[in-house]
Motif scaffolding. Structure first.
Motif, PDB file in Angstrom:
ATOM      1  N   ILE A   7       0.938  -1.260  -0.134  1.00  0.00           N
ATOM      2  CA  ILE A   7      -0.031   0.139   0.135  1.00  0.00           C
ATOM      3  C   ILE A   7       0.922   1.220   0.062  1.00  0.00           C
ATOM      4  N   GLN A   8       1.827   0.969   0.753  1.00  0.00           N
ATOM      5  CA  GLN A   8       2.762   2.564   0.954  1.00  0.00           C
ATOM      6  C   GLN A   8       3.509   2.869  -0.381  1.00  0.00           C
ATOM      7  N   ALA A   9       3.890   1.779  -0.936  1.00  0.00           N
ATOM      8  CA  ALA A   9       4.403   2.022  -2.318  1.00  0.00           C
ATOM      9  C   ALA A   9       3.537   2.654  -3.276  1.00  0.00           C
ATOM     10  N   HIS A  10       2.407   2.037  -3.349  1.00  0.00           N
ATOM     11  CA  HIS A  10       1.426   2.354  -4.447  1.00  0.00           C
ATOM     12  C   HIS A  10       0.867   3.865  -4.094  1.00  0.00           C
ATOM     13  N   PHE A  11       0.626   4.013  -2.728  1.00  0.00           N
ATOM     14  CA  PHE A  11       0.525   5.611  -2.596  1.00  0.00           C
ATOM     15  C   PHE A  11       1.469   6.634  -2.795  1.00  0.00           C
ATOM     16  N   SER A  12       2.655   6.144  -2.584  1.00  0.00           N
ATOM     17  CA  SER A  12       3.937   7.060  -2.850  1.00  0.00           C
ATOM     18  C   SER A  12       3.934   7.308  -4.474  1.00  0.00           C
ATOM     19  N   LYS A  13       3.525   6.297  -5.218  1.00  0.00           N
ATOM     20  CA  LYS A  13       3.428   6.613  -6.597  1.00  0.00           C
ATOM     21  C   LYS A  13       2.632   7.487  -7.181  1.00  0.00           C
ATOM     22  N   LEU A  14       1.284   7.579  -6.320  1.00  0.00           N
ATOM     23  CA  LEU A  14       0.511   8.666  -6.608  1.00  0.00           C
ATOM     24  C   LEU A  14       1.128   9.940  -6.181  1.00  0.00           C
ATOM     25  N   ASP A  15       1.768  10.069  -4.954  1.00  0.00           N
ATOM     26  CA  ASP A  15       2.031  11.182  -4.366  1.00  0.00           C
ATOM     27  C   ASP A  15       3.388  11.795  -5.286  1.00  0.00           C
ATOM     28  N   SER A  16       4.037  10.984  -6.030  1.00  0.00           N
ATOM     29  CA  SER A  16       5.057  11.659  -6.776  1.00  0.00           C
ATOM     30  C   SER A  16       4.760  12.258  -8.077  1.00  0.00           C
ATOM     31  N   GLN A  17       3.072  12.251  -8.537  1.00  0.00           N
ATOM     32  CA  GLN A  17       2.974  13.014  -9.708  1.00  0.00           C
ATOM     33  C   GLN A  17       3.004  14.687  -9.496  1.00  0.00           C
ATOM     34  N   ARG A  18       3.730  15.146 -10.217  1.00  0.00           N
ATOM     35  CA  ARG A  18       3.908  16.565 -10.050  1.00  0.00           C
ATOM     36  C   ARG A  18       3.152  17.328 -11.243  1.00  0.00           C
ATOM     37  N   VAL A  19       2.449  16.917 -12.177  1.00  0.00           N
ATOM     38  CA  VAL A  19       1.403  17.455 -12.953  1.00  0.00           C
ATOM     39  C   VAL A  19       0.444  18.063 -12.164  1.00  0.00           C
ATOM     40  N   ALA A  20      -0.061  19.362 -12.453  1.00  0.00           N
ATOM     41  CA  ALA A  20      -1.173  19.863 -11.641  1.00  0.00           C
ATOM     42  C   ALA A  20      -2.423  19.370 -12.365  1.00  0.00           C
ATOM     43  N   LEU A  21      -3.554  19.484 -11.540  1.00  0.00           N
ATOM     44  CA  LEU A  21      -4.755  19.148 -12.150  1.00  0.00           C
ATOM     45  C   LEU A  21      -5.298  20.363 -12.741  1.00  0.00           C
ATOM     46  N   ASN A  22      -6.027  20.296 -13.868  1.00  0.00           N
ATOM     47  CA  ASN A  22      -6.891  21.495 -14.523  1.00  0.00           C
ATOM     48  C   ASN A  22      -8.283  21.404 -14.017  1.00  0.00           C
ATOM     49  N   ARG A  23      -8.904  22.584 -14.601  1.00  0.00           N
ATOM     50  CA  ARG A  23     -10.348  22.612 -14.484  1.00  0.00           C
ATOM     51  C   ARG A  23     -11.415  21.375 -15.223  1.00  0.00           C
ATOM     52  N   ASN A  24     -10.539  20.729 -16.042  1.00  0.00           N
ATOM     53  CA  ASN A  24     -11.459  19.513 -16.384  1.00  0.00           C
ATOM     54  C   ASN A  24     -11.492  18.321 -15.634  1.00  0.00           C
ATOM     55  N   HIS A  25     -10.599  18.312 -14.766  1.00  0.00           N
ATOM     56  CA  HIS A  25     -10.399  17.322 -13.578  1.00  0.00           C
ATOM     57  C   HIS A  25     -11.781  17.500 -12.599  1.00  0.00           C
ATOM     58  N   ARG A  26     -11.781  18.970 -12.346  1.00  0.00           N
ATOM     59  CA  ARG A  26     -12.881  19.094 -11.384  1.00  0.00           C
ATOM     60  C   ARG A  26     -14.237  19.013 -12.098  1.00  0.00           C
ATOM     61  N   TYR A  27     -14.148  19.297 -13.157  1.00  0.00           N
ATOM     62  CA  TYR A  27     -15.596  19.378 -13.956  1.00  0.00           C
ATOM     63  C   TYR A  27     -16.020  17.767 -14.034  1.00  0.00           C
ATOM     64  N   LEU A  28     -14.953  16.914 -14.191  1.00  0.00           N
ATOM     65  CA  LEU A  28     -15.295  15.553 -14.233  1.00  0.00           C
ATOM     66  C   LEU A  28     -15.874  14.890 -12.960  1.00  0.00           C
ATOM     67  N   ALA A  29     -15.066  15.243 -11.895  1.00  0.00           N
ATOM     68  CA  ALA A  29     -15.431  15.207 -10.368  1.00  0.00           C
ATOM     69  C   ALA A  29     -16.854  15.794 -10.134  1.00  0.00           C
ATOM     70  N   ASP A  30     -17.199  16.847 -10.538  1.00  0.00           N
ATOM     71  CA  ASP A  30     -18.498  17.476 -10.161  1.00  0.00           C
ATOM     72  C   ASP A  30     -19.562  16.696 -11.019  1.00  0.00           C
TER      73      ASP A  30
END
Ligand SMILES: [Zn+2]
Length: 319
Positions: free
Chosen positions: A167-190
């Motif tokens: 689990i730790q290694a998997h979440f570290s992989k998520l945490d290492s992404q340095r690209v920012a979210l944009n408004r399309n991501h938020r639109y998708l979540a909404d």
């Protein structure tokens, strides 16, 4: 990390636990409570592990129930990162298991089922939905086993299973992404949030009950015992020895009533009876007028919930 849909105790579990205190529940309902409690405990463990490990900008949506192509899709947790939406099916199994012909079995050979069947279906339907929405984001699904006692023998590294020590290694992989979210991501979540619906099967999973068949009395908010002792302001549970303000205990018991009987009006007399006549009518009136809005002042006064007067997830439940 931004939680766009927080996890709350399942309504079904809340209702069944309230009923369990006040009536004899059929065995299948009692077993359902135990399994829901285990599942909910596992989901909370997942939330806490995710919260500790991931600081990166991601959007989290918990407990989604969607209808995609007329099929019901339940998602325990969805984590939207810039390039991928990670879909998790959370399991809280304890002890030793083995994989054989893609089936999960206990070590003694009892079949639990194929953990990947549901996941494959859910992942594929979500991909289909994103495709319809022209959302340019990948979907990756995994069954995540969060109980630290869980051990799995003969698992294939190719299968999308995340074991406790991974689990730790998997979440570290998520945490290492340095690209920012944009408004399309938020639109998708909404858009996903607006598609979320409540469970239509809810009522089928609750046994028949009515006001008269339920045991009356004030129950402890911690352990559910009826064995309460009250002074002027405080209530003490003789079973678990917890102490709470009398008012808080009465309000929680009124809220139980409100959740179990949304069609009944909350009046001083009915709450007095619901609380087993353990609190005077004057005190009940005082608490009702403080926490609830009085309606119909002349004859047959009743009370309605005053929004935002109590910050407790229980009070936001409706079904
Ligand atoms: Zn107690």
């Amino acid at each position: 990390m931004e939680i766009m849909k927080a996890r709350t105790q399942p309504e079904l579990m809340t209702v069944l636990k309230f009923l369990d205190k006040r009536m004899v529940l059929p065995v299948k309902n009692k077993q359902h409570i135990v399994s829901m409690e285990k599942g909910y405990e596992g989901e909370k463990r997942f939330d806490s592990l995710l919260g500790m490990a991931v600081q990166a900008e991601v959007l989290v949506l918990n407990d989604l129930l969607l209808s995609i192509s007329d099929q019901s899709v339940q998602i325990d947790s969805l984590v939207i990162t810039p390039e991928t939406a990670y879909l998790y099916e959370i399991k809280n199994y304890r002890g030793d298991y083995q994989m054989k012909d893609r089936q999960l079995l206990t070590l003694s050979g009892k079949e639990i089922g194929n953990p990947l069947t549901q996941l494959t279906r859910t992942t594929s339907l979500l991909r289909q939905l994103f495709h319809q929405w022209h959302a340019d984001i990948g979907v990756e699904g995994a069954v995540i086993y969060v109980n630290p006692t869980f051990t799995l023998y003969h698992a294939s590294p190719k299968d999308p299973l995340i074991l406790p020590n991974q689990i730790q290694a998997h979440f570290s992989k998520l945490d290492s992404q340095r690209v920012a979210l944009n408004r399309n991501h938020r639109y998708l979540a909404d858009r996903l949030l607006s598609k979320h619906r409540t469970d239509a099967n809810f009522h089928q999973l609750i046994p028949d009950y009515d006001y008269h068949c339920l045991k009356k009395g004030i129950t402890c908010v911690v352990c559910g015992s009826f064995d309460m002792e009250f002074t002027q302001r405080m209530g003490t549970c003789k079973s678990c020895h917890s102490k709470r303000a009398k008012e808080e205990t009465v309000v929680q018991n009124i809220e139980e009533f409100r959740l179990l009987f949304p069609e009944l009006k909350i009046s001083r007399n009915i709450i007095h009876e619901w609380c087993g006549e353990k609190v005077s009518k004057e005190r009940i009136s005082f608490i009702l007028s403080k926490k609830y809005t009085k309606k119909n002042h002349t004859t047959g006064a009743y009370y309605e919930w005053k929004e935002s007067s109590l910050d407790d997830s229980l009070t936001n439940k409706r079904f």
